[in-house]
Scaffold this motif. Structure first.
Motif, PDB file in Angstrom:
ATOM      1  N   SER A  47       5.388   6.891   7.589  1.00  0.00           N
ATOM      2  CA  SER A  47       3.954   7.114   7.511  1.00  0.00           C
ATOM      3  C   SER A  47       3.540   8.524   7.553  1.00  0.00           C
ATOM      4  CB  SER A  47       3.400   6.488   8.900  1.00  0.00           C
ATOM      5  OG  SER A  47       2.063   6.520   8.925  1.00  0.00           O
ATOM      6  N   LYS A  87      -0.583   3.658   6.560  1.00  0.00           N
ATOM      7  CA  LYS A  87      -1.336   2.887   7.461  1.00  0.00           C
ATOM      8  C   LYS A  87      -0.261   1.841   8.108  1.00  0.00           C
ATOM      9  CE  LYS A  87      -5.171  -0.447   8.068  1.00  0.00           C
ATOM     10  NZ  LYS A  87      -6.222  -1.184   7.361  1.00  0.00           N
ATOM     11  N   ALA A 151      -8.114   2.697  12.557  1.00  0.00           N
ATOM     12  CA  ALA A 151      -7.315   2.683  11.154  1.00  0.00           C
ATOM     13  C   ALA A 151      -8.031   1.601  10.166  1.00  0.00           C
ATOM     14  CB  ALA A 151      -5.869   1.986  11.539  1.00  0.00           C
ATOM     15  N   PHE A 154      -9.047   3.907   7.471  1.00  0.00           N
ATOM     16  CA  PHE A 154      -8.023   4.800   6.740  1.00  0.00           C
ATOM     17  C   PHE A 154      -7.797   4.913   5.500  1.00  0.00           C
ATOM     18  CE2 PHE A 154      -3.786   6.364   6.027  1.00  0.00           C
ATOM     19  CZ  PHE A 154      -3.250   7.280   7.071  1.00  0.00           C
ATOM     20  N   GLU A 155      -7.797   3.762   4.797  1.00  0.00           N
ATOM     21  CA  GLU A 155      -7.666   3.922   3.611  1.00  0.00           C
ATOM     22  C   GLU A 155      -9.020   4.191   2.807  1.00  0.00           C
ATOM     23  OE1 GLU A 155      -5.633  -0.233   4.022  1.00  0.00           O
ATOM     24  OE2 GLU A 155      -5.344   0.046   2.167  1.00  0.00           O
ATOM     25  N   PRO A 507      -7.927  10.050   8.951  1.00  0.00           N
ATOM     26  CA  PRO A 507      -6.573   9.703   8.800  1.00  0.00           C
ATOM     27  C   PRO A 507      -5.597  10.563   9.513  1.00  0.00           C
ATOM     28  CG  PRO A 507      -7.614   9.690   6.543  1.00  0.00           C
ATOM     29  CD  PRO A 507      -8.731  10.248   7.729  1.00  0.00           C
ATOM     30  N   GLN A 511      -3.173   9.244  12.656  1.00  0.00           N
ATOM     31  CA  GLN A 511      -1.748   9.651  12.715  1.00  0.00           C
ATOM     32  C   GLN A 511      -1.354  10.360  14.013  1.00  0.00           C
ATOM     33  OE1 GLN A 511      -0.388  10.725   8.756  1.00  0.00           O
ATOM     34  NE2 GLN A 511       0.407   8.736   8.636  1.00  0.00           N
TER      35      GLN A 511
END
Length: 596
Positions: A47, A87, A151, A154-155, A507, A511
Motif C-alpha cells: 500500500s 486502498k 478510506a 481515498f481514491e 490519503p 495511510q
C-alpha cells in the motif's frame, strides 16, 4: 450388529478420541510469532509502495506537458489504479488487525459478548465501522473504524490531485518547424521613384515611377479602409524586444483663433447681408502660411471644407565664415504643411460666419518609431508600447555616382542609420499640394465647380485623428515592404499537468493512521504470550465456549482447548459438525459479562 453400523461407530469413536486428546493435551504457552503477520505487513508495504508510486508520478509530471506522458494508460487511469491498489492493500491489513483485536479486547478485561459482533462487523467494511463508532467506541477498534470510513474518499482525493490546464507556449518562429513569426520594419524609404530627365535634383519627378502604393496608403488612412500587413504569423505570435522603424508622423494644432486674428476685418466682411461672393474677402491664410477658401453665396451655397497644403521640403546649406558651404547640404524631415477649414453648415442662409469655423494645421513628415511588447492574433497586430520621435535634420548624400544628393541620411543618436529618398518624399509633397488632395467642398442649392480633393475625409470626426490615421497607414505601408525583418515567437496552446498537492492530505493521513494501527495491534498481540493469531477465523470462534462458576458473580469465562493455529487447522480438516438445537442446554443470560 451389521458391518456398516460397526464401521460408523468405529469412525465416531476415533473422532471423539482425537478431540479428547487435543483438549486434554496443552501445549506450552509461547509468544505469537512475528511471521504470523507476514501478509498484513506485506499488504501495508504494498500500500505504501503504491502511494509512493502515485506521488512519484505526479512529482515527475507536475508542470510538464501532457504529451511528455508516454505510458499506454492515461495519467488519471494510472494513478486511479495505484490509488485503488493502495486502498485495497491497506484495507486487507486493517481487516486482519481488527479481527485479531477482538481477541485482545476480550483478553484484557470482561466484555459484553455484543462487542464480538461489533468488532467483527467493523473489520468487514464502512457500515460496520460506522455502527461500532455510533454504538460503542472501543480502543484501537475505533481507530480502525475511522480509517475505514476515511478510506471512502481515498481514491477520489487521489484523482483530484491532477488537473489539466491549457497554457500558452512560445517557440521561436522558424520555417524548419513550420511556424512563422515575422515582423516588418523599415530603416529606409526608397521605392524607385526617379527624377525627370533634364531637371534639377528635386525639382521634378518622372510620374511613371511614383510610388502609387504609398499614395494609396494616404487615401486608405483618410477613409479608414485598413492598412497594409506588417507581419506574417502562422498562428499567434509575439515579439518581446524593442524595435526601431522609419515612419511618418503628424503634428496638429487648432489655429482657428490665430488665423482669424490675422484677418481683423473678417467680422465686417462676413456680415450676412444679401450679396454675391467677394473673392478678396473669401481667402484665409493660416499662421503657417497655408491658404484656405471660406467663400459663400448668401442663400445659395457655402464652403463646407477647404483643404490646403504647402511644401516643407527645403535644402539648407550651412553658413561658414559668413558664406554658404555648398559642399554640405541638409534637409529637415518635414514633407508638407496641411491646413483644413471646416465650416458648420447653415442650411437656412448658406452663410459662413467666424463662429462656425474650425481651422486645424498639421505638419506631416518623417519620424522614427520604437515598438515593444508586440503580439498578434489572427490578422490583428497589438502593440503594447510605441513611441514616435522627431528626426533631427538629415544630411543629403548620393545613392550612387550618377546622382547628386538624392538621399537624406539621418544619424540620430540612439537609433540606427535611417535613409529616405528625396524623390519619394517629393512625390508625396506633390500629392498633398495637388488637387487630388487639396481642394474645397461646397454645399447649397446651386452647383459650384472646383476640385474637392480629399475634403470629404474631413467633413466629420476629429481632424487630428484623421491625420494620425493617415500617417499610421503610410507607416504601415512603408513597413510592409519588409526591408528589415525580425523573427518572433509563435504561441500555441498545450495541455500541462498541474498537481494540487492539498488533496494528498487525506490519503497520507489514512495511510499513516493505518500503519500506526497495525504497529499497535502487532505490539499488543505480541505482549500476550498465550494468545494465538486467530484473527478472523470462524473456526476459532466455534472452539470457544462460555463457562460459569457459582462463586464468580455470574461472570463467564471464554475457554478453549485449542492452543495453536496448527491444532485449529487439524480440527477444521478432520471434524465434521451438524447444527442441532438441544432443549437441555441452558440459555445465555443477557445481563452478564464474560471473562476469558
Amino acid at each position: 450388529m451389521t458391518r456398516p453400523k460397526m464401521a460408523l461407530r468405529a469412525k465416531k469413536k476415533k473422532k471423539e478420541l482425537f478431540i479428547a486428546e487435543n483438549v486434554v493435551e496443552l501445549h506450552p504457552r509461547r509468544r505469537s510469532p512475528t511471521w504470523g503477520w507476514a501478509w498484513e505487513l506485506l499488504a501495508m508495504t504494498a500500500s505504501l509502495g503504491c502511494m509512493a508510486a502515485v506521488v512519484a508520478i505526479l512529482a515527475t509530471m507536475n508542470n510538464r506537458r501532457l504529451t511528455d506522458w508516454n505510458f499506454f494508460l492515461s495519467i488519471p487511469a494510472t494513478i486511479a489504479i495505484f490509488g485503488m491498489a493502495a486502498k485495497s492493500a491497506a484495507a486487507f491489513a486493517i481487516g486482519g488487525c481488527v479481527s485479531q483485536y477482538k481477541w485482545i479486547h476480550f483478553k484484557s478485561a470482561p466484555r459484553h459478548l455484543t462487542d464480538l459482533d461489533l468488532i467483527e462487523d467493523a473489520s468487514r467494511g464502512p457500515l460496520g465501522s460506522l455502527v461500532l463508532l455510533a454504538r460503542r467506541p472501543m480502543g484501537l477498534a475505533s481507530i480502525a473504524a475511522v480509517v475505514t470510513l476515511l478510506a471512502l474518499g481515498f481514491e477520489t482525493f487521489v484523482q483530484q490531485m491532477v488537473e489539466f490546464n491549457p497554457l500558452d507556449v512560445a517557440r521561436d518562429g522558424s520555417a524548419n518547424n513550420g511556424s512563422w513569426a515575422m515582423l516588418g520594419l523599415a530603416h529606409s524609404y526608397h521605392s524607385g521613384a526617379q527624377q525627370a530627365p533634364g531637371y534639377g535634383d528635386i525639382d521634378s519627378i518622372d510620374e511613371s515611377t511614383i510610388d502609387t502604393s504609398m499614395q494609396g496608403a494616404v487615401f486608405r488612412g483618410l477613409f479608414n479602409l485598413g492598412s497594409a500587413s506588417v507581419f506574417n504569423c502562422s498562428s499567434r505570435c509575439q515579439w518581446n524586444s524593442t524595435y526601431v522603424s522609419l515612419g511618418f508622423a503628424s503634428t496638429c494644432a487648432d489655429v482657428t483663433d490665430a488665423t482669424l486674428r490675422l484677418h481683423p476685418n473678417v467680422s465686417a466682411t462676413w456680415d450676412g447681408k444679401v450679396g454675391g461672393r467677394k473673392e478678396d474677402m473669401a481667402n484665409l491664410t493660416t499662421p503657417g502660411g497655408v491658404k484656405l477658401d471660406a467663400s459663400y453665396s448668401y442663400t445659395g451655397w457655402q464652403t463646407v471644407v477647404s483643404v490646403g497644403a504647402i511644401s516643407r521640403l527645403k535644402v539648407v546649406n550651412p553658413i561658414q565664415d559668413g558664406f554658404a558651404n555648398y559642399d554640405i547640404r541638409y534637409m529637415d524631415p518635414d514633407i508638407a504643411r496641411i491646413a483644413v477649414l471646416r465650416v458648420r453648415v447653415d442650411r437656412g442662409n448658406w452663410a459662413v460666419t467666424p463662429d462656425a469655423m474650425e481651422i486645424t494645421e498639421c505638419d506631416v513628415g518623417l519620424a522614427v518609431y520604437k515598438y515593444s511588447n508586440l503580439s498578434s492574433s489572427g490578422n490583428r497586430l497589438s502593440v503594447g508600447n510605441h513611441e514616435s520621435f522627431r528626426l533631427d535634420r538629415g544630411t543629403l548624400a548620393a545613392s550612387n555616382t550618377d546622382n547628386d544628393g538624392d538621399v537624406i541620411v539621418f544619424n540620430q543618436p540612439g537609433f540606427s542609420e535611417l535613409r529616405a529618398s528625396v524623390t519619394d518624399l517629393k512625390a508625396l509633397q506633390l500629392l498633398f499640394v495637388s488637387t487630388r488632395f487639396s481642394g474645397n467642398v461646397f454645399s447649397g442649392i446651386q452647383k459650384h465647380d472646383g476640385a474637392s480633393g480629399m475634403g470629404d475625409a474631413f467633413r466629420s470626426g476629429n481632424i487630428s485623428q484623421t491625420f494620425q490615421a493617415m500617417v499610421d497607414s503610410m507607416t504601415d505601408q512603408l513597413r510592409s515592404n519588409y526591408t528589415i525583418t525580425v523573427q518572433g515567437q509563435t504561441i500555441n496552446q498545450e495541455v500541462f499537468v498541474q498537481v494540487q498537492w492539498a488533496w494528498l492530505v487525506l490519503p497520507l493521513f489514512v495511510q499513516l493512521l493505518s500503519v500506526a494501527f497495525l504497529v499497535l495491534v502487532l505490539v499488543q498481540s505480541g505482549r500476550i504470550k498465550d494468545l494465538p493469531l486467530w484473527k478472523s477465523s470462524t473456526t476459532a470462534v466455534l472452539t470457544y465456549d462460555v463457562r460459569f462458576r457459582e462463586d464468580e458473580n455470574e461472570v463467564g469465562k471464554l475457554g478453549t482447548g485449542v492452543r495453536s493455529k496448527k491444532e485449529l487447522k487439524n480440527l477444521a480438516d478432520t471434524v465434521e459438525a451438524k447444527l442441532e438445537f438441544h432443549e437441555d442446554i441452558p440459555k445465555m443470560k443477557s445481563c452478564c459479562t464474560w471473562q476469558s
